[in-house]
Enzyme design. Structure first.
Site, mmCIF file in Angstrom:
data_model
loop_
_atom_site.group_PDB
_atom_site.id
_atom_site.type_symbol
_atom_site.label_atom_id
_atom_site.label_comp_id
_atom_site.label_asym_id
_atom_site.label_seq_id
_atom_site.Cartn_x
_atom_site.Cartn_y
_atom_site.Cartn_z
ATOM 1 N N SER A 180 0.793 -1.223 0.000
ATOM 2 C CA SER A 180 0.000 0.000 0.000
ATOM 3 C C SER A 180 0.826 1.274 0.000
ATOM 4 C CB SER A 180 -0.942 0.001 1.205
ATOM 5 O OG SER A 180 -0.222 -0.162 2.410
ATOM 6 N N HIS A 208 -5.201 -3.239 -2.310
ATOM 7 C CA HIS A 208 -4.971 -2.245 -3.356
ATOM 8 C C HIS A 208 -4.979 -2.850 -4.762
ATOM 9 C CE1 HIS A 208 -4.218 1.432 -1.112
ATOM 10 N NE2 HIS A 208 -3.777 0.638 -0.163
ATOM 11 N N LYS A 239 -11.581 0.654 -1.719
ATOM 12 C CA LYS A 239 -10.602 1.305 -2.587
ATOM 13 C C LYS A 239 -11.138 1.344 -4.022
ATOM 14 C CE LYS A 239 -7.236 0.823 0.878
ATOM 15 N NZ LYS A 239 -6.597 -0.106 1.779
HETATM 16 C C1 LIG Z 1 -6.528 -0.218 3.193
HETATM 17 C C2 LIG Z 1 -5.937 -1.525 3.552
HETATM 18 C C3 LIG Z 1 -6.550 -2.367 4.477
HETATM 19 C C4 LIG Z 1 -7.751 -1.937 5.264
HETATM 20 O O1 LIG Z 1 -8.898 -1.986 4.493
HETATM 21 P P1 LIG Z 1 -10.157 -1.137 4.953
HETATM 22 O O2 LIG Z 1 -11.278 -1.751 4.223
HETATM 23 O O3 LIG Z 1 -9.878 0.275 4.577
HETATM 24 O O4 LIG Z 1 -10.271 -1.297 6.438
HETATM 25 C C5 LIG Z 1 -6.016 -3.616 4.688
HETATM 26 N N1 LIG Z 1 -4.892 -4.008 4.054
HETATM 27 C C6 LIG Z 1 -4.257 -3.210 3.177
HETATM 28 C C7 LIG Z 1 -3.030 -3.706 2.505
HETATM 29 C C8 LIG Z 1 -4.753 -1.939 2.909
HETATM 30 O O5 LIG Z 1 -4.116 -1.143 2.051
#
Ligand SMILES: *Cc1c(COP(=O)(O)O)cnc(C)c1O
Length: 391
Positions: A180, A208, A239
Site C-alpha cells: 500500500s 490495493h 478502494k
Molecule cells: C486499506 C488496507 C486495508 C484496510 O482496508 P479497509 O477496508 O480500509 O479497512 C487492509 N490491508 C491493506 C493492505 C490496505 O491497504
C-alpha cells in the site's frame, strides 16, 4: 475532561518529531478535483482508483438499497443482519474470483484482525513481510503466535526462516499482494512454492490490487498468474470498489470455518445494505468497463515517467501508487504543504505508517484525472522539488 500528563507528554514528543497529524475536512467528496478550504485542488491521494465512488449507478444502488432495506442492517450477520444485498455481493465476488465462496466483512482492517487469529495461534509461527499493512500486523499480534519479520519481498529470507523452524510447527506466511505504501508487488509465485514445500499456509491481502491489477482487474494474483494456487485471500471494497467493506474468498469449508470463528465477523453489526449494493454495482462496472483500467494505467505511466524525468526518487512501483521518498518526516510535511499551496492535495506519509527515514509523499492517480490536471501537478512537483532541493 481530564487528560493525564503522561498522555500530553506523549503527544508532545510526537509533535516534536513531526509525527502528529490532524483531520482535514474536504468540502466536497471524491473525484480528480475536490474542494479544500474553499478552493479547488487536484486530489492525488485517493484510493478510488476507477472513480467508482461517485459513479451514478453505484450511488443509485446505495440509495435504492437504503430505501428498500433501511440505512443499517440492524444486527450482526448471524443474528438477523444478513440481507439480500450481502448474499448477492458474496455470490458475485466468489464468481468474479473463481472461488467456491466469499465472505463479506465491515472493513479490511477487521477482516485481517479477525481472520489471522483463526488460522494460527500460540505455538504457531508467522512470517510477515516487513512492509505488511498495519491491519495484518495487528492480526498477527492478536493471534499470539511467534511472529518473525522477513525483509521486504525477500523469499530467500522466508526460506531461511522456514528451514530453521521446528519441524511440523504450524506456520503462516503473511503478505500484501500490492504493497500500500510502496506500490510494488509480493513475489507470490515464490511464496506459494515455499508454502507448498514447507507445508505452510499463505495469507495474501490484496486490498490495493483488487479492481486495478491484472488484465481483468481480478487483482495482483491475476497479474502474477497465481490465482489457481491462491484461492484463499482477501481484499477490500473501500478502494477501487469505491464503497466500504472487505471480502475473504476461499473454499466452502474455509468460509464456513470463518463464519463460525472470526470474532470481528461474529460480534459486529453487518455492513449497511447500501455499501454492499454499491460494491456489487461497482463490481459489475469493473468487469464491464475495462477502459477505466486502460485510462488508469495511461495516467499512471504519464505521472510516473513525468516524476522520474523531474529527478524524483520513486520506489520500484508497478502500480498507480507512486511514493516519492524524501526521508525525514519534517521534509515530507513541508513538501505536502507547499504542494497544497499550489493546489495539489498529496499528504505526507510518516512513521508509524512507513519505517523511520522513509517518510514520503504517496501519490496515487486514478482513471478520472485528465492529462491537463496531471501536467499541472507535475509543474507543482517541479517547483516544490526545486524549492526543497529534492531534485
Ligand atoms: C486499506 C488496507 C486495508 C484496510 O482496508 P479497509 O477496508 O480500509 O479497512 C487492509 N490491508 C491493506 C493492505 C490496505 O491497504
Amino acid at each position: 475532561m481530564m487528560f493525564p500528563d503522561r498522555l500530553r507528554l506523549k503527544l508532545q514528543r510526537m509533535a516534536e518529531e513531526g509525527l502528529t497529524r490532524r483531520l482535514n475536512v474536504l468540502d466536497a467528496g471524491t473525484g480528480p478535483v475536490i474542494s479544500y478550504q474553499g478552493r479547488p485542488v487536484i486530489l492525488l491521494s485517493s484510493n478510488d482508483y476507477l472513480g467508482l465512488a461517485a459513479h451514478p449507478s453505484v450511488v443509485r444502488a446505495a440509495v435504492h438499497a437504503t430505501e428498500q432495506y433501511g440505512s443499517g442492517a440492524g444486527a450482526s450477520r448471524l443474528i438477523s443482519g444478513t440481507l439480500p444485498p450481502h448474499a448477492a455481493l458474496e455470490a458475485a465476488l466468489a464468481s468474479f474470483k473463481g472461488t467456491e465462496a466469499a465472505l463479506l466483512f465491515s472493513s479490511g482492517y477487521l477482516a485481517n484482525l479477525g481472520t489471522i487469529p483463526t488460522l494460527i495461534d500460540r505455538g504457531g509461527l508467522i512470517l510477515a513481510d516487513r512492509l505488511c499493512h498495519a491491519s495484518l500486523i495487528d492480526g498477527c499480534r492478536l493471534s499470539g503466535a511467534d511472529f518473525r519479520i522477513y525483509r521486504h519481498r525477500d523469499s530467500n529470507h522466508v526460506e531461511s526462516l522456514l528451514k530453521r523452524r521446528t519441524p511440523g510447527r504450524p506456520t503462516l506466511i503473511v503478505t500484501d499482494g500490492l504493497f500500500s505504501m510502496d506500490g510494488d508487488v509480493a513475489p507470490l509465485a515464490e511464496l506459494v512454492s515455499l508454502a507448498n514445500r514447507y507445508d505452510a499456509l499463505l495469507y495474501v491481502d490484496d486490498a490495493h490490487g483488487t479492481g486495478v491489477m491484472g488484465a481483468t482487474g481480478r487483482g495482483t494474483l491475476e497479474a502474477l498468474a497465481v490465482e489457481q494456487e491462491i484461492p484463499f485471500h482477501m481484499g477490500t471494497l473501500g478502494k477501487a470498489f469505491g464503497s466500504a467493506g472487505a471480502y475473504v474468498v476461499g473454499s466452502h469449508a474455509l468460509i464456513n470455518y470463518l463464519v463460525n470463528t472470526v470474532r470481528p465477523f461474529l460480534f459486529t453489526t453487518a455492513p449497511p445494505p447500501a455499501t454492499a449494493a454499491a460494491a456489487h454495482v461497482a463490481l459489475t462496472i469493473i468487469q464491464e468497463e475495462p477502459q477505466r483500467r486502460v485510462r488508469l494505467w495511461a495516467n499512471r505511466d504519464y505521472l510516473f515517467h513525468g516524476l522520474r524525468r523531474l529527478g524524483f526518487h520513486l520506489t520500484e512501483t508497478v502500480s498507480p501508487i507512486l511514493p516519492i521518498i524524501v526521508g525525514d518526516a519534517q521534509t515530507a510535511v513541508a513538501f505536502s504543504n507547499q504542494l497544497l499551496a499550489r493546489g495539489i492535495y498529496a499528504p505526507a506519509v510518516r512513521p508509524p505508517t512507513v519505517p523511520p527515514g522513509t517518510s514520503r509523499i504517496r501519490v496515487t492517480v486514478t482513471s478520472e484525472h485528465t492529462t491537463e490536471q496531471l501536467e499541472e501537478a507535475l509543474q507543482a512537483f517541479e517547483a516544490v522539488g526545486q524549492a526543497l532541493r529534492l531534485i
